[in-house]
Design a protein around this motif. Structure first.
Motif, PDB file in Angstrom:
ATOM      1  N   GLY A   1     -11.180 -11.728  -5.542  1.00 39.97           N
ATOM      2  CA  GLY A   1     -10.813 -10.425  -6.104  1.00 39.97           C
ATOM      3  C   GLY A   1      -9.330 -10.166  -5.969  1.00 39.97           C
ATOM      4  N   ALA A   2      -8.782 -10.475  -4.766  1.00 40.05           N
ATOM      5  CA  ALA A   2      -7.354 -10.247  -4.526  1.00 40.05           C
ATOM      6  C   ALA A   2      -6.499 -11.097  -5.463  1.00 40.05           C
ATOM      7  CB  ALA A   2      -7.016 -10.572  -3.072  1.00 40.05           C
ATOM      8  N   THR A   3      -6.973 -12.317  -5.746  1.00 45.43           N
ATOM      9  CA  THR A   3      -6.216 -13.221  -6.615  1.00 45.43           C
ATOM     10  C   THR A   3      -6.024 -12.647  -8.009  1.00 45.43           C
ATOM     11  OG1 THR A   3      -7.147 -15.090  -5.398  1.00 45.43           O
ATOM     12  CG2 THR A   3      -6.182 -15.576  -7.539  1.00 45.43           C
ATOM     13  N   LEU A   4      -6.980 -11.808  -8.437  1.00 47.28           N
ATOM     14  CA  LEU A   4      -6.916 -11.270  -9.796  1.00 47.28           C
ATOM     15  C   LEU A   4      -6.052 -10.020  -9.921  1.00 47.28           C
ATOM     16  CD1 LEU A   4     -10.558 -11.600 -11.198  1.00 47.28           C
ATOM     17  CD2 LEU A   4      -8.682 -13.227 -11.222  1.00 47.28           C
TER      18      LEU A   4
ATOM     19  N   LEU B   1     -10.641  -8.029 -18.670  1.00 41.83           N
ATOM     20  CA  LEU B   1     -11.314  -6.728 -18.738  1.00 41.83           C
ATOM     21  C   LEU B   1     -10.849  -5.818 -17.608  1.00 41.83           C
ATOM     22  CD1 LEU B   1     -15.018  -7.507 -19.758  1.00 41.83           C
ATOM     23  CD2 LEU B   1     -13.082  -6.752 -21.157  1.00 41.83           C
ATOM     24  N   GLY B   2     -10.678  -6.399 -16.397  1.00 38.17           N
ATOM     25  CA  GLY B   2     -10.269  -5.597 -15.241  1.00 38.17           C
ATOM     26  C   GLY B   2      -8.986  -4.843 -15.511  1.00 38.17           C
ATOM     27  N   LYS B   3      -8.036  -5.460 -16.205  1.00 33.27           N
ATOM     28  CA  LYS B   3      -6.755  -4.805 -16.453  1.00 33.27           C
ATOM     29  C   LYS B   3      -6.835  -3.760 -17.565  1.00 33.27           C
ATOM     30  CE  LYS B   3      -3.832  -6.756 -13.504  1.00 33.27           C
ATOM     31  NZ  LYS B   3      -3.248  -5.996 -12.381  1.00 33.27           N
TER      32      LYS B   3
ATOM     33  N   SER C   1      -5.578   1.409 -18.957  1.00 31.61           N
ATOM     34  CA  SER C   1      -5.392   2.389 -20.027  1.00 31.61           C
ATOM     35  C   SER C   1      -5.645   3.812 -19.542  1.00 31.61           C
ATOM     36  CB  SER C   1      -6.357   2.094 -21.188  1.00 31.61           C
ATOM     37  OG  SER C   1      -6.200   0.761 -21.604  1.00 31.61           O
ATOM     38  N   PHE C   2      -6.638   3.961 -18.660  1.00 32.62           N
ATOM     39  CA  PHE C   2      -6.996   5.296 -18.181  1.00 32.62           C
ATOM     40  C   PHE C   2      -5.914   5.889 -17.286  1.00 32.62           C
ATOM     41  CE2 PHE C   2     -11.085   3.061 -18.847  1.00 32.62           C
ATOM     42  CZ  PHE C   2     -11.526   3.807 -19.925  1.00 32.62           C
ATOM     43  N   GLY C   3      -4.973   5.058 -16.828  1.00 34.35           N
ATOM     44  CA  GLY C   3      -3.918   5.563 -15.959  1.00 34.35           C
ATOM     45  C   GLY C   3      -2.708   6.085 -16.716  1.00 34.35           C
ATOM     46  N   VAL C   4      -2.695   5.861 -18.037  1.00 37.08           N
ATOM     47  CA  VAL C   4      -1.530   6.280 -18.822  1.00 37.08           C
ATOM     48  C   VAL C   4      -1.603   7.770 -19.113  1.00 37.08           C
ATOM     49  CG1 VAL C   4      -0.171   5.873 -20.911  1.00 37.08           C
ATOM     50  CG2 VAL C   4      -1.487   3.997 -19.880  1.00 37.08           C
ATOM     51  N   LEU C   5      -0.612   8.533 -18.611  1.00 38.92           N
ATOM     52  CA  LEU C   5      -0.552   9.974 -18.869  1.00 38.92           C
ATOM     53  C   LEU C   5       0.279  10.212 -20.126  1.00 38.92           C
ATOM     54  CD1 LEU C   5       0.170  11.092 -15.193  1.00 38.92           C
ATOM     55  CD2 LEU C   5      -2.050  10.812 -16.316  1.00 38.92           C
TER      56      LEU C   5
ATOM     57  N   THR D   1      -2.385   1.036  -9.942  1.00 32.17           N
ATOM     58  CA  THR D   1      -3.522   1.168  -9.029  1.00 32.17           C
ATOM     59  C   THR D   1      -4.833   0.800  -9.717  1.00 32.17           C
ATOM     60  OG1 THR D   1      -2.305   2.944  -7.952  1.00 32.17           O
ATOM     61  CG2 THR D   1      -4.640   2.734  -7.408  1.00 32.17           C
ATOM     62  N   PHE D   2      -5.042   1.361 -10.932  1.00 32.40           N
ATOM     63  CA  PHE D   2      -6.252   1.002 -11.680  1.00 32.40           C
ATOM     64  C   PHE D   2      -6.261  -0.499 -11.961  1.00 32.40           C
ATOM     65  CE2 PHE D   2      -6.991   5.447 -13.762  1.00 32.40           C
ATOM     66  CZ  PHE D   2      -7.197   5.974 -12.499  1.00 32.40           C
ATOM     67  N   GLY D   3      -5.054  -1.050 -12.228  1.00 31.94           N
ATOM     68  CA  GLY D   3      -4.937  -2.477 -12.543  1.00 31.94           C
ATOM     69  C   GLY D   3      -5.150  -3.375 -11.338  1.00 31.94           C
ATOM     70  N   VAL D   4      -5.152  -2.778 -10.155  1.00 30.84           N
ATOM     71  CA  VAL D   4      -5.494  -3.549  -8.959  1.00 30.84           C
ATOM     72  C   VAL D   4      -6.992  -3.408  -8.675  1.00 30.84           C
ATOM     73  CG1 VAL D   4      -5.264  -3.561  -6.443  1.00 30.84           C
ATOM     74  CG2 VAL D   4      -3.227  -3.578  -7.883  1.00 30.84           C
ATOM     75  N   ILE D   5      -7.474  -2.151  -8.765  1.00 30.27           N
ATOM     76  CA  ILE D   5      -8.877  -1.882  -8.411  1.00 30.27           C
ATOM     77  C   ILE D   5      -9.841  -2.589  -9.370  1.00 30.27           C
ATOM     78  CG2 ILE D   5     -10.643  -0.071  -8.245  1.00 30.27           C
ATOM     79  CD1 ILE D   5      -8.364   1.848  -7.379  1.00 30.27           C
ATOM     80  N   GLY D   6      -9.582  -2.462 -10.667  1.00 34.37           N
ATOM     81  CA  GLY D   6     -10.481  -3.056 -11.674  1.00 34.37           C
ATOM     82  C   GLY D   6     -10.699  -4.548 -11.465  1.00 34.37           C
ATOM     83  N   PRO D   7      -9.628  -5.335 -11.519  1.00 35.96           N
ATOM     84  CA  PRO D   7      -9.809  -6.781 -11.359  1.00 35.96           C
ATOM     85  C   PRO D   7     -10.323  -7.176  -9.970  1.00 35.96           C
ATOM     86  CG  PRO D   7      -7.673  -6.281 -12.319  1.00 35.96           C
ATOM     87  CD  PRO D   7      -8.248  -4.986 -11.843  1.00 35.96           C
ATOM     88  N   PHE D   8      -9.924  -6.381  -8.947  1.00 39.38           N
ATOM     89  CA  PHE D   8     -10.371  -6.708  -7.587  1.00 39.38           C
ATOM     90  C   PHE D   8     -11.897  -6.648  -7.504  1.00 39.38           C
ATOM     91  CE2 PHE D   8     -11.238  -5.627  -3.100  1.00 39.38           C
ATOM     92  CZ  PHE D   8     -10.578  -6.676  -2.487  1.00 39.38           C
ATOM     93  N   ILE D   9     -12.464  -5.536  -8.020  1.00 36.31           N
ATOM     94  CA  ILE D   9     -13.925  -5.364  -7.983  1.00 36.31           C
ATOM     95  C   ILE D   9     -14.606  -6.426  -8.855  1.00 36.31           C
ATOM     96  CG2 ILE D   9     -15.819  -3.833  -8.653  1.00 36.31           C
ATOM     97  CD1 ILE D   9     -14.022  -1.476  -7.817  1.00 36.31           C
TER      98      ILE D   9
END
Lengths: 409, 409
Positions: free
Chosen positions: A131-134, A329-331, A335-339, A101-109
């Motif tokens: 954004g979607a392409t990334l 950078l977006g991806k 890292s913040f999603g790793v529990l 999810t973070f890997g979608v939101i970051g590059p999208f924005i």
């Protein structure tokens, strides 16, 4: 004597196959994945016109080659789907989900911002599409790189692969949503919540329906098919299943590749147990040579369609650079999603970088989507996206190698 | 969202694959080879219009389906060629050669006579083409039937298979000669010895050149290819080799399938030893799933194009019956070519009966060859040829089974 189309097609196929394997060879020599070499091989074939040899320019638009390339990408997504099961997707933990999810939101924005910043004259649809392409991670390239490094069995690899699978679905849903929005905008309307809602509902119904009904239907279909006394029934049933899902996806308004991917997810080892229990090899085994023939055609053709002349247009190289930085950078937000503790967050962020085939699929669809008569992805933007895909694909193997060895020492 | 052609193509492919396997199943239940079921399945699909469902009639002319079908038949001839080597063809004794030659002359004369007798209004070219259509033995069907009966290792089987291989080449040369004659006649000239001579010289130069140069070139090409560091190089090299030969054959004026067959003959186990010696599986193994996907498309489409309505035209059933008798009796002349004592001459004559794919290829080419604007094989004659192919294919398994068991007791 024979009809001309087949003579032209087989000559084209011979050229494309040679370009794919020579490209793959040089990519391997440089420690890069084959897909990069196939793109580069196609890029050379498609730009021989710049050197005064425009004889192969017909490859950019040849309908037979295009048909086989599209068949190739459908089989690729089917194959990628076959690599995972619905159960595996349910099991992958919160880490995979959050990383995806973070890997979608970051590059999208970031992609949206890059579009708004560098392409101020284009519509908001073009920015959203960029954004979607990334967003989507290339599960194929990621898996291959991890395997090459002998890291397939690590916790990090499982999180990356799980996230890449979820990411693919999220990316495909985003693609469907964005493409649906653009399609409805193109029919005179503007960005309406009802349109978004309807696209989301359609996409959700199709995907959930395909996964749930597919799981039940597939076992029933394969059990019946196994009773047929004919050679190659497993392969034919698998392909027909894939083609029907892909066709249904297209009929519902989604991309055929979404359906093919769903078909692959639904099919599990147990689905074709009626075949394998009597000694037949798995469906993946039968699909592999067909994909090995058709999939490189897609990537070579993608390279062929990359217009190097577009790079000298003002802004293309700048856009490519900005997109690449946004993609990388977006991806890293992943890292913040790793529990959990002790996990190599940097490797996970780096492993999510490659865009590969899915980025190219998005880009090629952008060429055909139109807003007010103009394609949402122009030739120059397409070239910039291809550069981004090539660079993200190119840096991942050395980056991951460095990152994993850094911890080993 | 995606271009329409691919959506239509994948739906068509799903239907064709299901028809092929259901047809193959029912053929197997009746103890018949799968090709017969594929033809029958296509025949049903293509004649649903008679029952008021003309929705699938587009399959008769769909360009994407046609392209894949033609790719399928090229791969089939390549596969059949791969089953034999140039050396094996040299080694097969006088028996095989005489059986093959008698098996070409007998049906050719009888087919010509049937044409002259039942189609007096058609040109001499049509009669000659009809004779040519009856010449070739289907090595694929023959080999499969012998294997099913567990007779692959008998003297009779070796003679039949050797003769079928020579027969294929002789038949293809005859096809090239006849087609070349028709082509030159069509360009205003008449049947000239110079034209025949030139066609023969071209066909001979291409075939001898392809076999001699191919044997040398192929080892060199595969040795270089084996140095490439990429996956699927053996398959890609084999396919590219096949496609280049097929394209060259077409460029020279022969059929692409002649080139594909020559490419298959030239490739031997030793050619790809650089690959197999490091543990890769054989080229045949890689080609099999691709052929398993594409070849049935050709046979189903052949069935689809069979117009059942044409059977009620006066003379079609009579022509079909006469052609079938000519096809069966013509091959019994083969018995006189068998040298040595104690050999089962009847089984050899019966084993030469099936026409299968090669007869259909001839017939489908006749549809596209034109003399004075008229196709040399009309729709009705095509249907009669398909009936002949179906009947000769259908009677061979039970006939051979009876013939071999007759001697065992």
């Amino acid at each position: 004597m024979e009809a001309a189309p087949i003579a032209s097609l087989i000559a084209s196929l011979a050229i494309i196959l040679v370009a794919a394997k020579l490209g793959g060879h040089f990519a391997a020599r440089l420690g890069q994945p084959p897909v990069l070499g196939e793109l580069a091989g196609g890029l050379i074939l498609g730009n021989l016109g710049l050197l005064g040899f425009p004889q192969l320019d017909y490859l950019k638009t040849d309908p037979g080659v295009d048909l086989l390339a599209q068949l190739g990408v459908i089989l690729l997504l089917f194959q990628v789907g076959l690599e995972s099961t619905v159960a595996q997707m349910m099991k992958v933990g919160w880490s995979s989900f959050l990383v995806a999810t973070f890997g979608v939101i970051g590059p999208f924005i970031l992609g949206w911002l890059v579009g708004a910043w560098l392409l101020p004259d284009e519509s908001v649809y073009a920015h959203v599409f960029l954004g979607a392409t990334l967003t989507a991670t290339s599960v194929g390239i990621t898996a291959r790189v991890l395997k090459d490094l002998g890291k397939s069995q690590t916790d990090e690899a499982r999180i990356i692969l799980g996230a890449a699978v979820i990411d693919d679905v999220q990316g495909l849903v985003i693609l469907a949503v964005v493409a649906g929005i653009i399609a409805s905008a193109n029919q005179g309307g503007s960005l309406s919540y009802a349109a978004i809602g309807w696209v989301l509902v359609k996409a959700t119904i199709f995907l959930v329906g395909a996964l749930v009904a597919g799981l039940i239907l597939s076992r029933w279909i394969f059990r019946i098919a196994a009773r047929l006394e004919a050679a190659g029934v497993l392969l034919a049933t698998g392909l027909a299943f894939c083609f029907v899902f892909a066709w249904l996806g297209g009929e519902i308004g989604l991309a055929p590749i979404v359906g093919a991917f769903a078909a692959g997810l639904v099919l599990e080892d147990i689905t074709y147990k009626p075949f394998t229990s009597r000694g037949e090899t798995s469906l993946e085994h039968h699909i592999e040579p067909i994909a090995s023939f058709l999939v490189p055609i897609f990537f070579v053709v993608m390279g062929v369609r990359t217009n190097l002349a577009a790079f000298v247009q003002p802004g293309v190289l700048g856009l490519a650079a900005a997109l690449t930085v946004a993609a990388i950078l977006g991806k890293q937000v992943c890292s913040f999603g790793v529990l959990g503790k002790g996990r190599d967050r940097l490797s996970i962020g780096l492993g999510m970088i490659p865009r590969g085939e899915v980025g190219l699929i998005f880009a090629s669809m952008g060429l055909t989507l139109k807003v007010a008569g103009e394609p949402v992805v122009s030739g120059a933007v397409f070239s910039a996206i291809v550069v981004m895909v090539m660079v993200t694909t190119l840096i991942t193997p050395p980056a991951l190698k460095w990152s994993f060895s850094r911890r080993a020492t």
